[in-house]
Every structure is written in C-alpha cells, then in structure tokens.
Design an enzyme around this catalytic site. Structure first.
Site, PDB file in Angstrom:
ATOM      1  N   GLU A  45       0.829  -1.208   0.000  1.00 12.76           N
ATOM      2  CA  GLU A  45       0.000   0.000   0.000  1.00 12.76           C
ATOM      3  C   GLU A  45       0.866   1.261   0.000  1.00 12.76           C
ATOM      4  O   GLU A  45       1.865   1.333   0.708  1.00 12.76           O
ATOM      5  CB  GLU A  45      -0.885  -0.019   1.253  1.00 12.76           C
ATOM      6  CG  GLU A  45      -1.771   1.197   1.435  1.00 12.76           C
ATOM      7  CD  GLU A  45      -2.618   1.118   2.698  1.00 12.76           C
ATOM      8  OE1 GLU A  45      -3.504   1.976   2.868  1.00 12.76           O
ATOM      9  OE2 GLU A  45      -2.395   0.201   3.523  1.00 12.76           O
ATOM     10  N   LYS A 113      -9.261   3.161  -2.057  1.00 11.87           N
ATOM     11  CA  LYS A 113      -9.585   2.609  -0.742  1.00 11.87           C
ATOM     12  C   LYS A 113     -10.937   3.158  -0.277  1.00 11.87           C
ATOM     13  O   LYS A 113     -11.147   4.375  -0.238  1.00 11.87           O
ATOM     14  CB  LYS A 113      -8.475   2.983   0.247  1.00 11.87           C
ATOM     15  CG  LYS A 113      -8.500   2.226   1.571  1.00 11.87           C
ATOM     16  CD  LYS A 113      -7.229   2.554   2.350  1.00 11.87           C
ATOM     17  CE  LYS A 113      -7.099   1.759   3.632  1.00 11.87           C
ATOM     18  NZ  LYS A 113      -5.817   2.050   4.329  1.00 11.87           N
ATOM     19  N   CYS A 149      -5.940  -2.839   2.216  1.00  9.78           N
ATOM     20  CA  CYS A 149      -5.761  -2.930   3.670  1.00  9.78           C
ATOM     21  C   CYS A 149      -7.083  -2.924   4.431  1.00  9.78           C
ATOM     22  O   CYS A 149      -7.762  -3.939   4.508  1.00  9.78           O
ATOM     23  CB  CYS A 149      -4.830  -1.813   4.151  1.00  9.78           C
ATOM     24  SG  CYS A 149      -4.050  -2.158   5.766  1.00  9.78           S
TER      25      CYS A 149
END
Length: 554
Positions: A45, A113, A149
């Site tokens: 990430e 994200k 994540c």
C-alpha cells in the site's frame, strides 16, 4: 482465459517521501520478476510515497511525483511483467489512497480505498477521501478483487467483490505490527474464507520496516481456494517470493517455496524494536547512536537493541558517574559494553554538578536539597550526551521504559533527552523478561553477538537512579509487578480506579498512580518517539489532554 499465472510478492521497505528511491526499489523488483518469469509483481500500500504519509500527502508536489513515478513504471511494463502498486491519486478535487494495475504499457485499472481507518494510530480520514465501493478488475481472464488494507477488515468491500464474482483477492497493505496482530489478522480474514466457502484465493502483501513510531512486520501470506495457507514470507525483513497459481476445477491452487515461521512473543518484540530503531537511525541519516550507560538494566538492554540494529561499531556508550554512582554500577556498565563490543567512555559529571550548585547557591540559600538537585545531575548528563551528538553526529538514544514514562519517573531535559527511545512502549517487568530472553537466545538476533550480552547482576540487582545515597526505584514507586499491573489496566484497558479496587488493589496506591499518570502527560508530550509494541502506546495511540482534572475514582 488464463489458467496459470506467476505472481511475485515484493515485501519491501519504502522510505516515506523518497519517491525516487522507492521507484528504484520497484524497478529492481520488476527486473527480478522479469528474470524469474513473473506475470505480475505486487507492491504494498502507498508504496511509491511510503506509508503512512500523514500530511505529506497534502503537498501537491508529492502526489505529482508519485504520478510521474507511476508513468515510469507503466513504460517498464512494455517489456516486463504487469505491476500492482499503491500510491496517492488525485481524482478531480478528491485525494485517494489508490492501487494501480499497469500492464503492457497501459494503466489498466485504478481502485480507491473505500474504508479509511480513523482509530488508534490511523487518521486517514484527515488526508484522504473514501473511494466508491470498488468493482472487480477483469485482467487476463481473471476476476480480481483489489481491496486496500482496511477494506478487507470490514464487510462492505469483500462482500461486494464476492457478489461481483471475484475469484482472487490481492490485498495490498500498510498494516503496522503490534503484539496481537497475528491473531487479529487470522480472526478477521478467516471470516471471509468461511463465507467464500473455499472458492476464493487471497494474497496479502504487506509493507515491512520502521516509520517513526510504527513498525511494519511484512509477514505476507497467501491462501488458496481451499483456504490453506500456501505462502508465508518472513516477518520483519524484506522478502520477495514468486508463487505459481494454477486454476483448477475447485478454484486456484498455489505452488510457493516460502514457508517462513510465525514470529511471536519476546522474539517478535525484540525484532520489532531492532527493525524500528535501525530504520529510524538509517532513514534519518544518523551515523549511529550514543547513549548513557549507567550500569542499570534499561541502558544495558537499550544498548543491546542498538547493537543488534546497527552493529557494535555504530554504538557509543558513555558512563557519566557522580558521587552517588556505585562501584558496582561502574563495573557492570564496563562489563556490558565489553560483552556488546561497543565503544565505552567515562566522563565525570561531578564537576558540572558542582558548578550548577555554586551557580544556584545564593538563590537556593535556606532550601533543603530535594529532587531539584537530583534532576540537575540527570540534566548534566543530558548536556554531555547532546554535546557528543552535536560534535560527532550520533543520535542520542533515550533509555526510559514505559513504566517510568507513565508515572513521570524521568527527568525532562535529562534522561528524557534523545532522538528515539526503543523502550518507550515496554513496561519495566517486560524489560526484565527481554533481558533474560536476549541473553539466552541461541541464534543471532541482528548484528550483535550471540548469547549473553547483559551481565546477570544488572538484571538481578534492585533498580536505582543513583541520584542520592542508597536510592532504589521502590523508594518512590510500588514494586514493578504491582505498578505495571495497575498501569496496564489504566492505560491499555482504560479501566477505572473503582474497577481495580473491586479486584483487590489498594485504593490509595491506585489513586496515586492514576494521579501520577495524568500529571506526567506534559512530560510525555516532550519525550522522543519510540516504537509501538503493545495495544496502546504513548504518542500515536493514547492522546490525552495535558490540562486534565478528570479522575476515574471520583
């Protein structure tokens, strides 16, 4: 439709803000993947900028630099494998935490994200805007889910990708380590494998390395469509592994040689502290560290961590005796330095202490000696260490533990001086456990010597600041096993005085410790950073107001 694909997991250690350096790391990994015959190289990430970027990501020039770096990688894919990499991305007026899939000279897909963590050490909502619930990416006949994540820890994104028919999840992460992280990951991700009913594969690629008060363990892994762990990369070190994935009638199977053991307990604590200190010193450009070696356990274990992190030649220990320093401490400090193989000097601070006494004699006339004079001794030592740092360049390594930081048993501008504190999130009782473990550990733990590096007498003798005659820590504090149990309940668990008294703790002691904890907040705000080890460290986790009159027992 592709039935066989080779994926290179690049578990690397970026430097926040070093876009050109991170790009160079990426290009080297891609070249390696080209040699090995990889079809896809996966990076962690926010890799091009480094994670966490904090407010650096609000600087347009930083985001633009990452876009240029991505353009360079796009060109690389014309003659090499496809690449999956994290970076910040501005879409209109919104700034996103993004993952880019690039292949054959093209930007194939961007996904943003969706779940921005905003708790504990995370505050991504401060700098990023959440992306929409991501759609799957159809690439080379594979239906990929590309959560980032936190996306995989919540229900919305995985369920949406499942509903869209994703058959393989590739999750890029900046997932920081803490003692409970292995259990947390296993618990969280097992939910999805149960729900997928063994039909989906998952590849977890995580950053490794230290960044200020956080340390990332890497520990990347993969599960095949049967839910079996088929790949596990080493924890706390850079690693790359090429896994060959094969589509079968029941889903995706994987052939990988990476079967690193799970690192836990005191070994994980030690490796986390060593990696965090190494990266803090190296990424900040210090030639090494200098620390006060008192003959006590905190400075001894701090020196041992530093040696494992940096090597003996980059660690300088200085004993600074006063008239209260015992012969035993002088002997123990020297023996520990010899065991570690580090430079060791003795600089007498008594003349400086006497000079301060003379300077203040008139204004202090009629006042009995107290902690003021004790603190002058500590601050004289702090001045010496900072002078050595200024003159020769090494960073001052502070040596206080979490128990001391919690109750303020430390001197501002004295023993709290320093650029970093490896023990900041380690309670005193844990310091003793780590010392015994390091001495008994039969394998190399870093760049230091194997075996005993801390004299046993340092571990077994009563701790003392040696700032007055016959002083021990227990003159001012409860026994450390009692103190640490109270502090753990107050700090890590946010429990009340009433709770602890109901469990049998002495009420006066608990109230006193809570009062000291609150009063020392102003000191902790001025303390150097230190790596997060437990569930709630002072700094990024626990953010209490300095001016605060609340008492949980009221």
């Amino acid at each position: 439709m592709t039935d066989r694909i080779s994926i290179l997991t690049a578990q690397l250690n970026p430097v926040v803000g070093d876009v050109s350096g991170n790009l160079a790391k990426a290009r080297a990994a891609i070249a390696d993947g080209r040699i090995r015959g990889a079809d896809l190289v996966v990076f962690p990430e926010m890799f091009l900028l480094g994670y966490p970027p904090e407010d650096l990501v609000l600087k347009p020039a930083a985001v633009e630099a990452c876009k240029r770096a991505l353009d360079t990688l796009v060109e690389e894919t014309k003659s090499g494998p496809a690449v999956l990499v994290g970076l910040p991305w501005r879409q209109g007026r919104k700034l996103h935490n993004a993952v880019a899939l690039i292949d054959d000279g093209h930007l194939v897909a961007l996904r943003f994200k969706h779940e921005l963590p905003n708790y504990a050490v995370f505050d991504e909502m401060r700098v990023f805007q959440p992306g929409p619930v991501p759609e799957i990416v159809k690439w080379r006949g594979i239906r990929l889910g590309l959560p980032i994540c936190e996306d995989i820890w919540r229900e919305t994104v995985p369920q949406a990708l499942i509903d869209q028919g994703a058959e393989m999840m590739i999750v890029i992460n900046g997932s920081p380590w803490r003692r409970t992280i292995e259990r947390e990951r296993k618990t969280a991700f097992s939910v999805w494998f149960d729900r997928w009913q063994g039909r989906k594969a998952m590849i977890f690629v995580n950053q490794v390395g230290g960044q200020d008060e956080l340390v990332f363990d890497g520990a990347g892994f993969a599960r095949d469509s049967a839910g079996e762990t088929v790949q596990r990369l080493a924890a706390f070190e850079e690693a790359m592994d090429l896994a060959v994935w094969q589509r079968t009638e029941t889903g995706w199977s994987c052939d990988s040689e990476a079967r690193a053991p799970v690192v836990s307990g005191l070994e994980a604590d030690w490796k986390a502290m060593v990696l965090a200190l190494r990266d803090y010193v190296d990424k900040a450009g210090f030639p090494g560290v200098v620390l006060g070696m008192s003959g006590g356990i905190d400075s001894a274990i701090s020196a041992a961590i530093a040696v494992d992190a940096l090597g003996p030649e980059r660690v300088w220990a200085v004993m600074m005796p006063s008239k209260y320093t015992s012969q035993e401490s002088l002997e123990d400090a020297r023996e520990c330095a010899q065991m570690l193989g580090i430079r060791y000097d003795i600089i007498d601070v008594e003349p400086a202490i006497e000079a301060f006494g003379s300077t203040l004699a008139e204004v202090f006339a009629g006042k009995d000696p107290d902690t003021t004079e004790e603190n002058i001794q500590s601050r004289a030592r702090g001045v010496v260490l900072m002078a050595l740092s200024n003159k020769f360049g090494p960073m001052v390594l502070s040596t206080g533990n979490k128990s001391e930081m919690a109750v303020g048993y430390a001197t501002l501008y004295g023993d709290m001086n320093g650029g970093y504190n490896a023990l900041k999130d380690v309670y005193k009782t844990e310091v003793f456990e780590l010392a015994w473990w390091r001495n008994a550990h039969p394998r190399a733990t870093g760049l230091g010597p194997v075996g005993q590096v801390i004299p046993e007498r340092i571990i077994t003798k009563p701790p003392s600041a040696e700032l007055r005659e016959d002083q021990t820590d227990q003159d001012s504090l409860p026994p450390y096993d009692v103190l640490d149990a109270i502090l753990f309940a107050l700090v890590e668990e946010e429990r009340s005085v009433r709770d602890l008294v109901a469990e049998g703790q002495d009420e006066a002691t608990v109230r006193r410790i809570e009062n000291l904890l609150y009063r020392a907040e102003y000191k902790r705000r001025q303390a150097p950073p230190g790596v997060k080890i437990g569930s709630k460290n002072f700094g990024r986790d626990r953010r209490y107001p300095i001016t605060n009159r609340f008492k949980s027992g009221d």
